[in-house]
Design a protein around this motif. Sequence first.
Motif, PDB file in Angstrom:
ATOM      1  N   LYS A 235       0.840  -1.197   0.000  1.00  0.00           N
ATOM      2  CA  LYS A 235       0.000   0.000   0.000  1.00  0.00           C
ATOM      3  C   LYS A 235       0.880   1.255   0.000  1.00  0.00           C
ATOM      4  O   LYS A 235       0.603   2.223  -0.710  1.00  0.00           O
ATOM      5  N   GLU A 236       1.982   1.217   0.760  1.00  0.00           N
ATOM      6  CA  GLU A 236       2.898   2.360   0.844  1.00  0.00           C
ATOM      7  C   GLU A 236       3.583   2.610  -0.502  1.00  0.00           C
ATOM      8  O   GLU A 236       3.736   3.758  -0.921  1.00  0.00           O
ATOM      9  N   ASP A 237       4.009   1.529  -1.173  1.00  0.00           N
ATOM     10  CA  ASP A 237       4.658   1.677  -2.480  1.00  0.00           C
ATOM     11  C   ASP A 237       3.720   2.303  -3.496  1.00  0.00           C
ATOM     12  O   ASP A 237       4.116   3.172  -4.277  1.00  0.00           O
ATOM     13  N   VAL A 238       2.478   1.849  -3.484  1.00  0.00           N
ATOM     14  CA  VAL A 238       1.482   2.385  -4.421  1.00  0.00           C
ATOM     15  C   VAL A 238       1.226   3.859  -4.115  1.00  0.00           C
ATOM     16  O   VAL A 238       1.183   4.700  -5.021  1.00  0.00           O
ATOM     17  N   SER A 239       1.086   4.195  -2.841  1.00  0.00           N
ATOM     18  CA  SER A 239       0.839   5.588  -2.445  1.00  0.00           C
ATOM     19  C   SER A 239       2.003   6.493  -2.854  1.00  0.00           C
ATOM     20  O   SER A 239       1.785   7.594  -3.375  1.00  0.00           O
ATOM     21  N   LEU A 240       3.240   6.023  -2.619  1.00  0.00           N
ATOM     22  CA  LEU A 240       4.414   6.824  -3.002  1.00  0.00           C
ATOM     23  C   LEU A 240       4.468   7.055  -4.505  1.00  0.00           C
ATOM     24  O   LEU A 240       4.787   8.151  -4.972  1.00  0.00           O
ATOM     25  N   SER A 241       4.155   6.025  -5.267  1.00  0.00           N
ATOM     26  CA  SER A 241       4.161   6.143  -6.723  1.00  0.00           C
ATOM     27  C   SER A 241       3.110   7.149  -7.190  1.00  0.00           C
ATOM     28  O   SER A 241       3.378   8.006  -8.036  1.00  0.00           O
ATOM     29  N   LEU A 242       1.912   7.067  -6.623  1.00  0.00           N
ATOM     30  CA  LEU A 242       0.850   8.000  -6.993  1.00  0.00           C
ATOM     31  C   LEU A 242       1.197   9.433  -6.583  1.00  0.00           C
ATOM     32  O   LEU A 242       0.957  10.376  -7.337  1.00  0.00           O
ATOM     33  N   GLU A 243       1.764   9.607  -5.394  1.00  0.00           N
ATOM     34  CA  GLU A 243       2.156  10.942  -4.927  1.00  0.00           C
ATOM     35  C   GLU A 243       3.220  11.552  -5.838  1.00  0.00           C
ATOM     36  O   GLU A 243       3.180  12.733  -6.157  1.00  0.00           O
ATOM     37  N   SER A 244       4.166  10.721  -6.279  1.00  0.00           N
ATOM     38  CA  SER A 244       5.224  11.190  -7.176  1.00  0.00           C
ATOM     39  C   SER A 244       4.641  11.679  -8.501  1.00  0.00           C
ATOM     40  O   SER A 244       4.999  12.745  -9.009  1.00  0.00           O
ATOM     41  N   PHE A 245       3.720  10.894  -9.055  1.00  0.00           N
ATOM     42  CA  PHE A 245       3.075  11.259 -10.314  1.00  0.00           C
ATOM     43  C   PHE A 245       2.261  12.542 -10.141  1.00  0.00           C
ATOM     44  O   PHE A 245       2.300  13.449 -10.985  1.00  0.00           O
ATOM     45  N   LYS A 246       1.568  12.653  -9.019  1.00  0.00           N
ATOM     46  CA  LYS A 246       0.760  13.839  -8.723  1.00  0.00           C
ATOM     47  C   LYS A 246       1.637  15.095  -8.663  1.00  0.00           C
ATOM     48  O   LYS A 246       1.296  16.135  -9.234  1.00  0.00           O
ATOM     49  N   GLN A 247       2.793  14.994  -8.001  1.00  0.00           N
ATOM     50  CA  GLN A 247       3.705  16.136  -7.887  1.00  0.00           C
ATOM     51  C   GLN A 247       4.224  16.582  -9.252  1.00  0.00           C
ATOM     52  O   GLN A 247       4.368  17.773  -9.515  1.00  0.00           O
TER      53      GLN A 247
ATOM     54  N   LEU B 185      -8.539  10.350  -5.840  1.00  0.00           N
ATOM     55  CA  LEU B 185      -9.523   9.337  -5.462  1.00  0.00           C
ATOM     56  C   LEU B 185      -8.821   8.048  -5.014  1.00  0.00           C
ATOM     57  O   LEU B 185      -9.166   7.456  -3.993  1.00  0.00           O
ATOM     58  N   LYS B 186      -7.810   7.630  -5.775  1.00  0.00           N
ATOM     59  CA  LYS B 186      -7.060   6.412  -5.410  1.00  0.00           C
ATOM     60  C   LYS B 186      -6.330   6.594  -4.080  1.00  0.00           C
ATOM     61  O   LYS B 186      -6.305   5.685  -3.250  1.00  0.00           O
ATOM     62  N   LEU B 187      -5.746   7.769  -3.869  1.00  0.00           N
ATOM     63  CA  LEU B 187      -5.044   8.018  -2.608  1.00  0.00           C
ATOM     64  C   LEU B 187      -6.006   8.000  -1.425  1.00  0.00           C
ATOM     65  O   LEU B 187      -5.688   7.452  -0.357  1.00  0.00           O
ATOM     66  N   GLN B 188      -7.197   8.579  -1.593  1.00  0.00           N
ATOM     67  CA  GLN B 188      -8.206   8.563  -0.531  1.00  0.00           C
ATOM     68  C   GLN B 188      -8.648   7.137  -0.225  1.00  0.00           C
ATOM     69  O   GLN B 188      -8.807   6.751   0.939  1.00  0.00           O
ATOM     70  N   THR B 189      -8.832   6.347  -1.276  1.00  0.00           N
ATOM     71  CA  THR B 189      -9.255   4.953  -1.100  1.00  0.00           C
ATOM     72  C   THR B 189      -8.183   4.158  -0.361  1.00  0.00           C
ATOM     73  O   THR B 189      -8.494   3.363   0.538  1.00  0.00           O
ATOM     74  N   LEU B 190      -6.927   4.369  -0.714  1.00  0.00           N
ATOM     75  CA  LEU B 190      -5.831   3.667  -0.037  1.00  0.00           C
ATOM     76  C   LEU B 190      -5.781   3.995   1.453  1.00  0.00           C
ATOM     77  O   LEU B 190      -5.490   3.136   2.286  1.00  0.00           O
ATOM     78  N   LYS B 191      -6.080   5.257   1.807  1.00  0.00           N
ATOM     79  CA  LYS B 191      -6.078   5.653   3.222  1.00  0.00           C
ATOM     80  C   LYS B 191      -7.156   4.938   4.017  1.00  0.00           C
ATOM     81  O   LYS B 191      -7.003   4.705   5.212  1.00  0.00           O
TER      82      LYS B 191
ATOM     83  N   ASN C  83      -6.340  -6.470   1.338  1.00  0.00           N
ATOM     84  CA  ASN C  83      -5.712  -6.753   0.046  1.00  0.00           C
ATOM     85  C   ASN C  83      -6.148  -5.690  -0.945  1.00  0.00           C
ATOM     86  O   ASN C  83      -7.316  -5.625  -1.317  1.00  0.00           O
ATOM     87  N   ILE C  84      -5.196  -4.845  -1.372  1.00  0.00           N
ATOM     88  CA  ILE C  84      -5.564  -3.743  -2.275  1.00  0.00           C
ATOM     89  C   ILE C  84      -5.854  -4.254  -3.688  1.00  0.00           C
ATOM     90  O   ILE C  84      -6.300  -3.517  -4.546  1.00  0.00           O
TER      91      ILE C  84
END
Length: 193
Positions: A141-153, A174-180, A187-188
């Motif tokens: 979940k952390e890896d996915v969040s970091l990847s999405l945050e990087s793309f967002k930036q 939306l994906k980041l909110q769902t992950l939280k 299981n994501i």
Amino acid sequence: MQETLQKVCEYFNLGFLKSFEQINEGVLNVNYKIETEKGKFFIKTVRGKKQDSIETIYQTEKYMADRGIPAVSMLLSKDNENFLKLENLAFCVYPFIESNRSHIYSEQDYFRMGKMLAKIHLTTKDSLPNFEVRSIKNPSKEDVSLSLESFKQKIEAKEVLDETDKKFLENINLKLQTLKLLGENDNIYSHKD
């Protein structure tokens, strides 16, 4: 941006910058159509790790142009460099080709393009850098969040956001909110209702 583009013009010996227009196509790249006292040019910006591929792209374009294959090739600076790096961006320059993209191709044209692509692949197969291939199955979940945050930036760093950028940001958020909302053991990758 005008000051930066003038530096690019000086580096590539294009003369004085008369005007520029931002081209908002693509999600991450911001490119420019410029006019100088020497004519019209296209300036392509390249971010981060993508800069490692500039030389390979230039060699491919040059190979095609040198052999009469219709290709637009990067211009070189006074020092024979094919890009200028300013802060985190690399700037490449091309001659600007006027086109309305309303091409009608015959069957024979598609065969010619296929042969051209085959030549490109044969030319570059030995000059491509070695890529590190990593297989990531079920990243955390952390890896996915970091990847999405990087793309967002990267999207938010653009000077102007087009509609595609805004839609991407909406979906990423939306994906980041769902992950939280997911627990540590959820299981994501589960698609159960």
